[in-house]
Scaffold this active site. Sequence first.
Site, short mmCIF file in Angstrom:
data_model
loop_
_atom_site.label_atom_id
_atom_site.label_comp_id
_atom_site.label_asym_id
_atom_site.label_seq_id
_atom_site.Cartn_x
_atom_site.Cartn_y
_atom_site.Cartn_z
N LYS A 1 13.39 -8.39 -0.35
CA LYS A 1 12.94 -9.25 0.75
C LYS A 1 12.91 -10.70 0.31
O LYS A 1 12.44 -11.01 -0.79
CB LYS A 1 11.53 -8.84 1.17
N ASP B 1 9.97 -5.20 -1.95
CA ASP B 1 9.36 -5.89 -0.82
C ASP B 1 8.30 -6.84 -1.38
O ASP B 1 7.34 -7.18 -0.71
CB ASP B 1 8.70 -4.82 0.07
N ASP C 1 10.82 -0.80 -37.10
CA ASP C 1 11.83 -1.64 -37.77
C ASP C 1 13.06 -1.88 -36.88
O ASP C 1 13.90 -2.69 -37.19
CB ASP C 1 12.28 -0.98 -39.08
N ASP D 1 3.22 -1.81 -8.86
CA ASP D 1 2.56 -2.93 -8.18
C ASP D 1 1.54 -3.57 -9.11
O ASP D 1 0.91 -2.88 -9.92
CB ASP D 1 1.86 -2.50 -6.88
N ALA E 1 3.95 2.11 2.15
CA ALA E 1 4.75 2.57 3.30
C ALA E 1 6.22 2.77 2.93
O ALA E 1 6.84 3.75 3.32
CB ALA E 1 4.62 1.57 4.44
N PRO F 1 0.80 -1.24 0.00
CA PRO F 1 0.00 0.00 0.00
C PRO F 1 0.83 1.29 0.00
O PRO F 1 0.26 2.36 -0.11
CB PRO F 1 -0.82 -0.11 1.29
C1 LIG Z 1 4.32 -6.97 1.25
S1 LIG Z 1 3.55 -6.03 -0.01
C2 LIG Z 1 4.59 -4.60 -0.12
C3 LIG Z 1 4.43 -3.63 1.01
C4 LIG Z 1 5.09 -2.31 0.69
N1 LIG Z 1 6.52 -2.43 0.65
C5 LIG Z 1 4.75 -1.25 1.71
O1 LIG Z 1 5.63 -0.85 2.44
O2 LIG Z 1 3.60 -0.82 1.77
C6 LIG Z 1 4.06 -6.93 -1.45
C7 LIG Z 1 3.53 -6.35 -2.73
O3 LIG Z 1 4.18 -6.98 -3.84
C8 LIG Z 1 3.29 -6.92 -4.93
N2 LIG Z 1 3.71 -7.83 -6.01
C9 LIG Z 1 3.80 -9.17 -5.95
N3 LIG Z 1 4.17 -9.69 -7.14
C10 LIG Z 1 4.34 -8.63 -7.98
C11 LIG Z 1 4.71 -8.52 -9.36
N4 LIG Z 1 4.97 -9.62 -10.10
N5 LIG Z 1 4.79 -7.30 -9.93
C12 LIG Z 1 4.49 -6.20 -9.17
N6 LIG Z 1 4.12 -6.25 -7.87
C13 LIG Z 1 4.04 -7.44 -7.27
C14 LIG Z 1 1.97 -7.32 -4.28
O4 LIG Z 1 0.87 -6.96 -5.07
C15 LIG Z 1 2.04 -6.59 -2.94
O5 LIG Z 1 1.34 -5.38 -2.99
#
Ligand SMILES: C[S@@+](CC[C@H](N)C(=O)[O-])C[C@H]1O[C@@H](n2cnc3c(N)ncnc32)[C@H](O)[C@@H]1O
Length: 307
Positions: A252, A191, A171, A105, A86, A84
């Site tokens: 991560k 993350d 091309d 995302d 952060a 979301p």
């Molecule tokens: C743990 S959340 C991230 C939280 C974020 N770092 C924060 O601080 O709010 C992991 C995110 O990775 C995204 N995600 C997973 N696979 C993905 C992909 N192939 N491409 C883009 N986003 C991806 C998910 O939709 C999810 O919103």
Amino acid sequence: MNLLLANSVSYVNFVRCSSLQFIRLNSSGKARWLDRQRSDSYTREAKLQGLRSRAAFKLQQIDDKMHLFRKNANQRVLDLGYAPGAWSQVAFDRTSPNGVILGVDILPCSPPRGVNSIQANILSKKTHELIRLFFSKRFQLYQEDQLHMDHGYFQHMLEEGLSALKEENDDNESRIVPNIDEKPIDVIISDMYEPWPQTTGFWNNFTNSAYYRMANTTGVAIKDHYMSMDLCDAALIAAIDLLKPGGSFTCKLYTGKEDKLLENRMKQVFKDVHRFKPSASRNESKEIYFVGLNKRKNVDKVKVFVE
Ligand SMILES: C[S@@+](CC[C@H](N)C(=O)[O-])C[C@H]1O[C@@H](n2cnc3c(N)ncnc32)[C@H](O)[C@@H]1O
């Protein structure tokens, strides 16, 4: 049909995951998770500070130790799996007043103040092209565009720009997308973890409520490990292709058998590689963070993944 099944069974919810297996969510586990969230000091502090989740503190602690961000240095940051938002909030704050943050995302989400975002899958080649175009001199974010002026939304401008470039250069594939070196990316943070399929909240018709789920992990350690390993590889490929030499990278990983493999791959891309568990990451969680500092020049992507 699965949803109906889930709602009609009293003590256990069943959720269908992407590999067509069923995960069981025990209701006492759910209650424990909710209790822990409520009593967690980082969660409370995140609320007080207007941060979108407690994950913000993990990135702050990583940055306190590794010094990824610099204020007033025009840093360009790519936040993979930003929703979301952060981590993007921390990146924005620590690179202000002139940092540029792009969050990517796969889920829809409206970004935090000062952050630009697109909804795209990092596994797709087109997403790499959109990122390149965003960070190139060819793309002007501040255009006379009603959607952008009213809502900050600009993905349509980026997509139109990319189509126009493709038409001009049909091309010559290599000339289509601008070179990232024009305005290089200084920091990539990831993350990412695969989101659970949405099971409730479909009635709730606004984008920031895409997060109708308790947590990201399946709870099956080996599955969490391999799923996050795939996303770390994808983030590392983005770092090889898009990050400037000397740049830094954080990802991560849910720890497991292949930690060493990721570390070795990262050592071929970065001069310094660190493994770090911030104190904001719960002890019982298997998540760890790998940080690569000082990206090497002329990295051979195929060699990194074949050797
Ligand atoms: C743990 S959340 C991230 C939280 C974020 N770092 C924060 O601080 O709010 C992991 C995110 O990775 C995204 N995600 C997973 N696979 C993905 C992909 N192939 N491409 C883009 N986003 C991806 C998910 O939709 C999810 O919103």
